[in-house]
Motif scaffolding. Structure first.
Motif, PDB file in Angstrom:
ATOM      1  N   THR A  77       0.781  -1.137   0.164  1.00 51.56           N
ATOM      2  CA  THR A  77      -0.097   0.121  -0.101  1.00 51.56           C
ATOM      3  C   THR A  77       0.697   1.267  -0.038  1.00 51.56           C
ATOM      4  OG1 THR A  77      -0.040  -0.091   2.378  1.00 51.56           O
ATOM      5  CG2 THR A  77      -1.806  -1.102   1.147  1.00 51.56           C
ATOM      6  N   ARG A  78       2.178   1.265   0.134  1.00 48.45           N
ATOM      7  CA  ARG A  78       2.924   2.273  -0.104  1.00 48.45           C
ATOM      8  C   ARG A  78       2.459   3.443  -1.274  1.00 48.45           C
ATOM      9  NH1 ARG A  78       7.345  -0.058   0.661  1.00 48.45           N
ATOM     10  NH2 ARG A  78       7.462   0.342   2.778  1.00 48.45           N
ATOM     11  N   PRO A  79       2.236   4.372  -0.920  1.00 47.46           N
ATOM     12  CA  PRO A  79       1.988   5.480  -2.209  1.00 47.46           C
ATOM     13  C   PRO A  79       2.980   5.640  -3.013  1.00 47.46           C
ATOM     14  CG  PRO A  79       1.340   6.065   0.070  1.00 47.46           C
ATOM     15  CD  PRO A  79       2.256   5.014   0.449  1.00 47.46           C
ATOM     16  N   ASP A  80       2.610   6.357  -4.203  1.00 50.71           N
ATOM     17  CA  ASP A  80       3.611   6.574  -5.272  1.00 50.71           C
ATOM     18  C   ASP A  80       3.518   8.104  -5.295  1.00 50.71           C
ATOM     19  OD1 ASP A  80       4.866   7.171  -7.542  1.00 50.71           O
ATOM     20  OD2 ASP A  80       4.026   5.834  -8.841  1.00 50.71           O
ATOM     21  N   PRO A  81       4.683   8.552  -4.614  1.00 51.05           N
ATOM     22  CA  PRO A  81       4.642  10.190  -4.489  1.00 51.05           C
ATOM     23  C   PRO A  81       4.541  11.042  -5.790  1.00 51.05           C
ATOM     24  CG  PRO A  81       6.818   9.115  -3.974  1.00 51.05           C
ATOM     25  CD  PRO A  81       5.889   8.243  -4.062  1.00 51.05           C
ATOM     26  N   SER A  82       4.618  10.323  -7.028  1.00 52.38           N
ATOM     27  CA  SER A  82       4.530  10.799  -8.368  1.00 52.38           C
ATOM     28  C   SER A  82       3.372  11.135  -8.915  1.00 52.38           C
ATOM     29  CB  SER A  82       5.451  10.023  -9.329  1.00 52.38           C
ATOM     30  OG  SER A  82       4.788   8.744  -9.649  1.00 52.38           O
ATOM     31  N   LEU A  83       2.430  10.564  -7.957  1.00 50.40           N
ATOM     32  CA  LEU A  83       0.783  10.695  -8.318  1.00 50.40           C
ATOM     33  C   LEU A  83       0.312  11.609  -7.751  1.00 50.40           C
ATOM     34  CD1 LEU A  83      -0.126   6.627  -8.553  1.00 50.40           C
ATOM     35  CD2 LEU A  83       0.438   8.318 -10.614  1.00 50.40           C
ATOM     36  N   PRO A  84      -0.902  12.160  -8.159  1.00 49.52           N
ATOM     37  CA  PRO A  84      -1.558  13.050  -7.155  1.00 49.52           C
ATOM     38  C   PRO A  84      -2.277  12.330  -6.051  1.00 49.52           C
ATOM     39  CG  PRO A  84      -2.389  13.224  -9.690  1.00 49.52           C
ATOM     40  CD  PRO A  84      -1.534  12.156  -9.277  1.00 49.52           C
ATOM     41  N   PRO A  85      -2.685  13.305  -4.985  1.00 50.52           N
ATOM     42  CA  PRO A  85      -3.021  12.501  -3.823  1.00 50.52           C
ATOM     43  C   PRO A  85      -4.201  11.734  -4.140  1.00 50.52           C
ATOM     44  CG  PRO A  85      -2.390  14.873  -3.316  1.00 50.52           C
ATOM     45  CD  PRO A  85      -2.313  14.611  -4.578  1.00 50.52           C
ATOM     46  N   ALA A  86      -5.360  11.967  -4.884  1.00 55.72           N
ATOM     47  CA  ALA A  86      -6.437  11.315  -4.997  1.00 55.72           C
ATOM     48  C   ALA A  86      -6.083   9.932  -5.431  1.00 55.72           C
ATOM     49  CB  ALA A  86      -7.438  11.851  -5.772  1.00 55.72           C
ATOM     50  N   GLN A  87      -5.130   9.789  -6.641  1.00 53.68           N
ATOM     51  CA  GLN A  87      -4.718   8.552  -7.225  1.00 53.68           C
ATOM     52  C   GLN A  87      -4.139   7.802  -6.069  1.00 53.68           C
ATOM     53  OE1 GLN A  87      -2.968   8.821 -11.116  1.00 53.68           O
ATOM     54  NE2 GLN A  87      -4.466  10.442 -11.676  1.00 53.68           N
ATOM     55  N   GLN A  88      -2.999   8.338  -5.282  1.00 54.57           N
ATOM     56  CA  GLN A  88      -2.247   7.734  -4.492  1.00 54.57           C
ATOM     57  C   GLN A  88      -3.189   7.003  -3.333  1.00 54.57           C
ATOM     58  OE1 GLN A  88       0.623   9.620  -2.267  1.00 54.57           O
ATOM     59  NE2 GLN A  88       1.005  11.081  -3.873  1.00 54.57           N
ATOM     60  N   LEU A  89      -4.449   7.846  -2.973  1.00 52.79           N
ATOM     61  CA  LEU A  89      -5.310   7.108  -1.958  1.00 52.79           C
ATOM     62  C   LEU A  89      -5.930   5.935  -2.668  1.00 52.79           C
ATOM     63  CD1 LEU A  89      -6.890   7.038   0.572  1.00 52.79           C
ATOM     64  CD2 LEU A  89      -8.361   8.812  -0.444  1.00 52.79           C
ATOM     65  N   GLU A  90      -6.625   6.041  -3.965  1.00 52.88           N
ATOM     66  CA  GLU A  90      -7.330   5.175  -4.427  1.00 52.88           C
ATOM     67  C   GLU A  90      -6.449   3.826  -4.720  1.00 52.88           C
ATOM     68  OE1 GLU A  90     -10.116   4.334  -8.774  1.00 52.88           O
ATOM     69  OE2 GLU A  90      -8.995   6.253  -8.131  1.00 52.88           O
ATOM     70  N   ARG A  91      -5.194   4.139  -5.228  1.00 50.87           N
ATOM     71  CA  ARG A  91      -4.305   2.732  -5.342  1.00 50.87           C
ATOM     72  C   ARG A  91      -3.853   2.008  -3.941  1.00 50.87           C
ATOM     73  NH1 ARG A  91      -0.107   3.647 -10.312  1.00 50.87           N
ATOM     74  NH2 ARG A  91      -1.629   4.267 -11.955  1.00 50.87           N
ATOM     75  N   SER A  92      -3.850   3.011  -3.101  1.00 59.34           N
ATOM     76  CA  SER A  92      -3.405   2.332  -1.700  1.00 59.34           C
ATOM     77  C   SER A  92      -4.670   1.782  -1.102  1.00 59.34           C
ATOM     78  CB  SER A  92      -3.090   3.303  -0.848  1.00 59.34           C
ATOM     79  OG  SER A  92      -1.554   3.879  -1.172  1.00 59.34           O
ATOM     80  N   LEU A  93      -5.763   2.293  -1.354  1.00 60.34           N
ATOM     81  CA  LEU A  93      -6.963   1.496  -0.933  1.00 60.34           C
ATOM     82  C   LEU A  93      -7.199   0.270  -1.587  1.00 60.34           C
ATOM     83  CD1 LEU A  93      -9.516   4.286  -0.126  1.00 60.34           C
ATOM     84  CD2 LEU A  93      -8.472   2.671   1.551  1.00 60.34           C
ATOM     85  N   ARG A 176     -15.283  -4.982  -4.578  1.00 60.40           N
ATOM     86  CA  ARG A 176     -13.975  -4.343  -4.403  1.00 60.40           C
ATOM     87  C   ARG A 176     -14.121  -2.729  -4.660  1.00 60.40           C
ATOM     88  NH1 ARG A 176      -8.247  -6.831  -5.181  1.00 60.40           N
ATOM     89  NH2 ARG A 176      -7.227  -5.228  -6.192  1.00 60.40           N
ATOM     90  N   ASP A 177     -14.723  -2.798  -5.896  1.00 64.16           N
ATOM     91  CA  ASP A 177     -14.628  -1.327  -6.294  1.00 64.16           C
ATOM     92  C   ASP A 177     -15.792  -0.420  -5.562  1.00 64.16           C
ATOM     93  OD1 ASP A 177     -12.697  -1.739  -8.344  1.00 64.16           O
ATOM     94  OD2 ASP A 177     -14.197  -1.864 -10.144  1.00 64.16           O
ATOM     95  N   GLU A 178     -16.673  -1.158  -5.300  1.00 62.30           N
ATOM     96  CA  GLU A 178     -17.890  -0.501  -4.408  1.00 62.30           C
ATOM     97  C   GLU A 178     -17.237  -0.125  -3.216  1.00 62.30           C
ATOM     98  OE1 GLU A 178     -22.066  -2.247  -6.342  1.00 62.30           O
ATOM     99  OE2 GLU A 178     -21.048  -3.388  -5.080  1.00 62.30           O
ATOM    100  N   VAL A 179     -16.848  -0.943  -2.475  1.00 60.87           N
ATOM    101  CA  VAL A 179     -16.102  -0.907  -1.147  1.00 60.87           C
ATOM    102  C   VAL A 179     -15.036   0.321  -1.218  1.00 60.87           C
ATOM    103  CG1 VAL A 179     -14.988  -1.667   0.649  1.00 60.87           C
ATOM    104  CG2 VAL A 179     -16.368  -3.224  -0.180  1.00 60.87           C
ATOM    105  N   ARG A 180     -14.192   0.428  -2.097  1.00 56.26           N
ATOM    106  CA  ARG A 180     -13.228   1.376  -2.269  1.00 56.26           C
ATOM    107  C   ARG A 180     -13.925   2.711  -2.420  1.00 56.26           C
ATOM    108  NH1 ARG A 180     -10.856  -0.078  -6.881  1.00 56.26           N
ATOM    109  NH2 ARG A 180     -11.964   1.382  -8.027  1.00 56.26           N
ATOM    110  N   GLY A 181     -14.983   2.904  -3.526  1.00 52.55           N
ATOM    111  CA  GLY A 181     -15.815   3.820  -3.531  1.00 52.55           C
ATOM    112  C   GLY A 181     -16.280   4.329  -2.102  1.00 52.55           C
ATOM    113  N   LEU A 182     -16.896   3.610  -1.528  1.00 49.55           N
ATOM    114  CA  LEU A 182     -17.403   4.008  -0.244  1.00 49.55           C
ATOM    115  C   LEU A 182     -16.400   4.530   0.644  1.00 49.55           C
ATOM    116  CD1 LEU A 182     -20.017   3.862   1.854  1.00 49.55           C
ATOM    117  CD2 LEU A 182     -19.338   1.408   2.443  1.00 49.55           C
ATOM    118  N   LEU A 183     -15.434   3.798   0.713  1.00 48.49           N
ATOM    119  CA  LEU A 183     -14.426   4.228   1.893  1.00 48.49           C
ATOM    120  C   LEU A 183     -13.859   5.806   1.527  1.00 48.49           C
ATOM    121  CD1 LEU A 183     -12.189   1.084   2.350  1.00 48.49           C
ATOM    122  CD2 LEU A 183     -13.892   2.211   4.052  1.00 48.49           C
ATOM    123  N   ILE A 184     -13.703   6.079   0.120  1.00 51.36           N
ATOM    124  CA  ILE A 184     -13.016   7.413  -0.371  1.00 51.36           C
ATOM    125  C   ILE A 184     -14.219   8.383  -0.121  1.00 51.36           C
ATOM    126  CG2 ILE A 184     -12.492   8.771  -2.126  1.00 51.36           C
ATOM    127  CD1 ILE A 184     -11.247   6.212  -3.677  1.00 51.36           C
ATOM    128  N   GLY A 185     -15.639   8.046  -0.474  1.00 49.14           N
ATOM    129  CA  GLY A 185     -16.592   8.792  -0.108  1.00 49.14           C
ATOM    130  C   GLY A 185     -16.531   9.187   1.324  1.00 49.14           C
TER     131      GLY A 185
END
Length: 207
Positions: A77-93, A176-185
């Motif tokens: 789950t280590r974020p990729d600092p080259s990505l925008p924060p939202a994409q980091q969060l989405e990928r890590s989640l 999994r996509d639905e859970v990820r979307g719920l968590l971000i929301g």
């Protein structure tokens, strides 16, 4: 006749790694309170004295299995600092949910054990705290003070995330996509409710 014995002596690191792998299976299949060092040694096919040589107590053994799982999870789950924060969060989640999908029983048992054993609960809290700091650093920048409301929102969201994941494991009726979307929301909602709209804007920038 064979030239040597049918077994080979394992070195310290290899034996310990095998015991840690066994620990994940044992602590998944049985409650923490049901396991004893004698039972663990029997399952491992070694003497209790040898088991104590590697782990001085059942708690130390459990902590070693937890640490191994945590290291694997952090690496995934280590974020990729080259990505925008939202994409980091989405990928890590997404990586986090993928890990839970592979270790569902172990994750559920961990949450139960954390409620039973104060030392394990403290370890889980440490992981939550480190996760919150890593998440906020990705949004506001490392070393930047985080508003108290945002800190509380993120820490509370991590508790919500555990509850949501346990429900997902139990019912298995969301993707999994639905859970990820719920968590971000819910994270966005918690930050907005804390009065941290500027952090939400930073988080969602270039999403």
């Amino acid at each position: 006749m064979p030239d040597g014995p049918a077994y080979r002596r394992l070195d310290v690191d290899e034996r310990r790694a095998q015991l840690v792998a066994l620990g994940e299976r044992l602590f998944t299949s049985a409650a923490y309170s049901e396991l004893s060092m004698a039972r663990i040694a029997k399952e491992a096919g070694i003497s209790k004295a040898l088991l104590y040589h590697y782990f001085p107590s059942k708690q130390a053994y459990f902590e070693a299995t937890l640490q191994a799982a945590a290291e694997d999870l952090v690496a995934r789950t280590r974020p990729d600092p080259s990505l925008p924060p939202a994409q980091q969060l989405e990928r890590s989640l997404d990586a986090y949910l993928g890990w839970i999908g592979e270790h569902a029983e172990a994750y559920a048992k961990l949450m139960i054990t954390a409620g039973e054993v104060p030392e394990i609960r403290a370890m889980v809290e440490d992981v939550r705290g480190a996760t919150a700091e890593r998440l906020m650093a990705g949004v506001v920048g490392a070393g930047t003070p985080v508003p108290p409301g945002a800190r509380t929102a993120v820490r509370g969201w991590l508790w919500f995330m555990d509850g949501a994941c346990l429900d997902w494991i139990e019912h298995d009726d969301l993707t999994r996509d639905e859970v990820r979307g719920l968590l971000i929301g819910t994270l966005v909602g918690a930050l907005m409710a804390s009065g941290s709209g500027e952090l939400v804007a930073a988080l969602m920038a270039a999403a």
